[in-house]
Design a protein around this motif. Sequence first.
Motif, short mmCIF file in Angstrom:
data_model
loop_
_atom_site.label_atom_id
_atom_site.label_comp_id
_atom_site.label_asym_id
_atom_site.label_seq_id
_atom_site.Cartn_x
_atom_site.Cartn_y
_atom_site.Cartn_z
N LEU A 320 -52.77 41.72 -26.09
CA LEU A 320 -52.13 42.46 -25.25
C LEU A 320 -51.07 41.64 -24.38
O LEU A 320 -50.70 42.08 -23.45
N ALA A 321 -50.66 40.51 -25.06
CA ALA A 321 -49.65 39.95 -24.10
C ALA A 321 -48.21 40.54 -23.82
O ALA A 321 -47.77 40.15 -22.99
N LEU A 322 -48.02 41.58 -24.71
CA LEU A 322 -46.82 42.55 -24.53
C LEU A 322 -46.90 43.27 -23.60
O LEU A 322 -45.83 44.14 -23.42
N ALA A 323 -48.16 43.55 -23.20
CA ALA A 323 -48.26 44.76 -22.19
C ALA A 323 -47.98 44.49 -20.87
O ALA A 323 -48.82 43.69 -20.21
N ARG A 324 -47.43 45.27 -20.00
CA ARG A 324 -47.00 45.03 -18.60
C ARG A 324 -46.85 46.53 -18.01
O ARG A 324 -46.01 47.23 -18.49
N ILE A 325 -47.45 46.82 -16.77
CA ILE A 325 -47.45 48.01 -16.24
C ILE A 325 -46.98 47.81 -14.74
O ILE A 325 -47.71 47.12 -14.22
#
Length: 509
Positions: A320-325
């Motif tokens: 999930l290293a690419l997930a930013r919210i």
Amino acid sequence: MVPYQPSADWQFEVPTTGTKRLPPAARYVESLTHQGYGFEAAIADLVDNSIDAGARNVVVSLLRDDDRLVSLLVIDDGRGMDDATLDTAMTVGGRQGYDDRALGHFGAGLKAASLSHADSLTVISRTKRSPSTGRRWLTARARADFSCDIVDPGYCQDLVDRYDGVIQWQGTIVRWDRVRAFETITTGQADRYLNDAIEKLETHLGLYLHRFLARDGFNIDIVVEDVRTTEELDHRGVEPIDPFGYRVPGRAGYPRTYTAPVEGVGEVALTAHIWPPKSPLVSFRGIGPLAERQGFYIYRNDRLVQAGGWNSTRSPEGHLALARIAVDLPSAPNDVFNLTVKKDGVTVTPAFARGLEQAVDAAGHTFAAYVQEAALTYREAARRATEPQRKAVLPAGKGIDPKLRRTLRDELPELEGEDPIAFRWDSLPPDVFFELDREQREVRLNKEYRQVLNGGRRGGLNDAPVIKSMLYLMVNEIFQKERVRAVHTDNVALWNSVLVTAARCEMER
């Protein structure tokens, strides 16, 4: 008051017999020195105050006396404070009225942030309608009886005059003395300490205040100043580091905005991003371990107050290293989102997790599906052939413009724990364009050619970016070698010959 009548029944209201005033003991001040503020977070708290005061320019100045660091100042051109307002600001537990857009929240930042790092806090300020005034806390005296010193008005005006390039008609100076970290610097280590401290401060301010720094007319500068001559020994403008600042998204169709119904708050917008895999950008890799930087980026009044983390809604996972919210907190107070005193995180109630389970975007896509797609993007990239890796380099240091340093860090991996390559102008023989000082890790440029390289403009610490960037790339490998071989010496002679001739051609035009 009705006398208390003993009863075997449960008392739903606790009976009282009066009130008594119990002010805090003076040693309460000691607790402010143990708040756990990191150095960068403490400075950011002071800059928050400057922003709340309407400042457009903020300067963080580290004052150096030869090999010693003696003081730190934060100077702004905000509204300033008169005597009464300054007394409130310096009162332990004092509170000013905060509007809904203020970054200040608890009324504790100035004192707690400062006394966590310095044993002497001085604040000097002036407004358009009131003269310069100042107060000083000494930790030792405050512990005894809460005594706060009134600073001599003449000195207040002298210090304001010293920084009139920033303050002009109004503004504030926060001064730290007896900074505990400064007192640990050993002889000969000031340069290394400063470079490391400024790099970390640039990154922290650039990240947590990136929305402000991206606006026209707001600037933060970090300066190293000779305390006796006022000469600037280093000057760096802080650049915004947008944690969502990729060039192309990692997956088509993103970013997407989901709406989560959160009980007690209402609808909360979640702008979900998927970073491109293996991005070399500082805003992806240069702001901390990737496992810690996935998840929610929470803002309060455009100030980033949490940079990553899942707030107990899930555990961090490598895929999930690419997930930013991005999440903007509601301006109205609520019982779901609670900001920490140091503004370094947000606690949430289970209502937020329940809202995430129901979050959807305009097309009906669920937030849970977004998480799966972010993980899928990571896994797909891991299965592809590895991309060619550029060779790691020594970092760029003093004398190179911050924007240029940022690009170099984006494009080239840096060797960990190595001193940077610095640039400065010096008096050199006419037939020498530059020379290398390997011991100091410094490139010295012949100041005879400075004006022509600057197009006739006045030079500055970070001038001539084109020639400096070229030389940085050319000589980086030489600085990495333990011993310089004949071929390297010959290359330096060749480059000097060509560059001197080119500079003279330019002077004859």
